[in-house]
Design an enzyme around this catalytic site. Sequence first.
Site, PDB file in Angstrom:
ATOM      1  CG  ASP A  34      -2.171   1.409   1.165  1.00  0.00           C
ATOM      2  OD1 ASP A  34      -2.943   1.050   0.400  1.00  0.00           O
ATOM      3  OD2 ASP A  34      -1.432   2.374   1.780  1.00  0.00           O
ATOM      4  CD  GLU A  36      -1.648   6.260   2.605  1.00  0.00           C
ATOM      5  OE1 GLU A  36      -2.164   7.118   2.266  1.00  0.00           O
ATOM      6  OE2 GLU A  36      -2.024   5.057   2.983  1.00  0.00           O
ATOM      7  CG  HIS A 176      -6.599   7.123   4.579  1.00  0.00           C
ATOM      8  ND1 HIS A 176      -6.541   6.656   3.269  1.00  0.00           N
ATOM      9  CD2 HIS A 176      -7.668   7.289   5.009  1.00  0.00           C
ATOM     10  CE1 HIS A 176      -8.168   6.868   2.969  1.00  0.00           C
ATOM     11  NE2 HIS A 176      -8.562   7.005   3.921  1.00  0.00           N
ATOM     12  CG  ASP A 181      -4.519   1.946   4.909  1.00  0.00           C
ATOM     13  OD1 ASP A 181      -5.027   1.827   5.998  1.00  0.00           O
ATOM     14  OD2 ASP A 181      -4.991   2.782   3.877  1.00  0.00           O
TER      15      ASP A 181
END
Length: 570
Positions: A34, A36, A176, A181
């Site tokens: 994942d 960001e 987030h 995540d």
Amino acid sequence: MTSTAALPAPRWEEQRSFDELGRALRDVTFCVVDLETTGGSVGDGDRITEIGAVKVRGGEVLGEFQTLVNPHTAIPAFIAVLTGITNRMVADAPSIRSALPAFLEFAAGSVLVAHNARFDVGFLRHFAQEQDLVWPDFEVLDTVKLARHVVSRDEAPNHKLSSLARVFRASTTPNHRALEDARATVDVLHGLMERLGGLGVHTLEELQGYNARVASASRRKRHLADTLPHAPGVYLFRDERERVLYVGTSRDLRRRVRSYFTASEKRTRIGQMVQLAASVTGIECATPLEAEVRELRLIAEHKPPYNRRSRHPEKVTWLKLTREPWPRLSLVKRVLDDDADYVGPFSSRASAESSLAALHEVFPIRQCNERFGRKPSRSRCALAEMDRCLAPCDGSVDEQSYGAVVRQLQDTLLRRPDDVVDLVQARMSALAEQERFEEAAHHRDRLADFIRGSARTQRLAALTGCPEVVAARREDDGRWAVHVVRHGRLAAAGVIPSGADALTWVDSLRLTAETVLPALGPTPAATAEETERILRWLEAPGVRLVDVVGEWTCPVQGAARHVTLTTLAP
């Protein structure tokens, strides 16, 4: 940057042994990743701010990887609120030039898994190419796509990671942040595997190519499509009592309806609908756009139980600026002939209330529901005591001063929302710097709801204000499709026959088009969804305007300038 080994933590039951073709899922190493980022599009220059990954095999966690990444650009306030990652946190973090090779080493030899893999893998591939790194030949599995085949809307309202984490009781709540995540996605992946294991999915190849099975009884109904044409149109599935179960649209009616009786149909609920279906009615349409509009109208008329969307276009909420001696904002269900200003329609009352709150943060007009005369004499309310209301109730403000604020609010609603955007963003930035992210998130969501509603109003009103718009586009078969739109409603559709005089034919189509008498508000003759479908077609490449009666214009400084802010809100 950290990479740690972890103790075994089995999450899904090993299947009973048997002779298998392909790679058994229990023997495959998955790397669940994942990211960001500073925004939603690598093509717009957005950068990675964090990478998190978990490596698993046979339900056991083999290791974890996590690092912040210095994007060498400012992190927008919206993103800081969403992720909790601030410019200060990434100041001393490694750049993507060192973080990406470390991740690729960690993930080597595994199958990459991500929730919306196109986003995460797209960013990783982009920066690998930017660094001239050889991208490994990863196989990729997307848990969003898999969940769409497995998790019905009865179980979850959507297929977002947060919704699926609740369905599968993930041990980590998505927040987030990349590693958390990724851990939640591991639990979702294992939950999907558990469920599919009972359906005979035991290998990676079966998982990658999974299609929901169709019962033999449903397969035997393929003949229901035999009488349908190979043409664009609308189809209606009906049960034995002729009740409409489902309405759909296609460019090829026969081919699309036949697909419901084969393994290519993946939706569980639709599989249930097919088992109940006794007949299928087809309505041939001149163009795909006409089919889309007819579909919306038929869904609103019949309210089929297996259509999720568009069944209740009447259930909308409007934001209204009243016309009275001391105007106020209110939420209403319909537009009246009262010379008031309306924004919307909002698809939910919650988003309308959120927009109302955003406006009340900026404009201190009264929030009470009482009717006042021109010279009220009442006591001040709590909002007035907090300087959040000009308090016309006790004479604290004169009509001229109050009217100036109302005119500014009216301009914000209909033409230029900059006052709201600037003030709310300033508050968000201040709260983010103080790491008060939850409060900032409330401001972010309110602003996004207001921008969506205001942009929608301006976009709809621009088209619906035109008594008639005639437009044409050359279709894939070389013929010209023509549509007549009146006050935002599709009044006629057709295809110019080969050899016909185009202008004469278009004039004839206009003469036979539906007469449309507009009602009130930004959607005076059709639902907002129908007008938006028409707008998407009008704005598509290759569309030519034949004639426009009236003025089709949007405010130069309107809400559409800020609509990108709404993509960062949940």
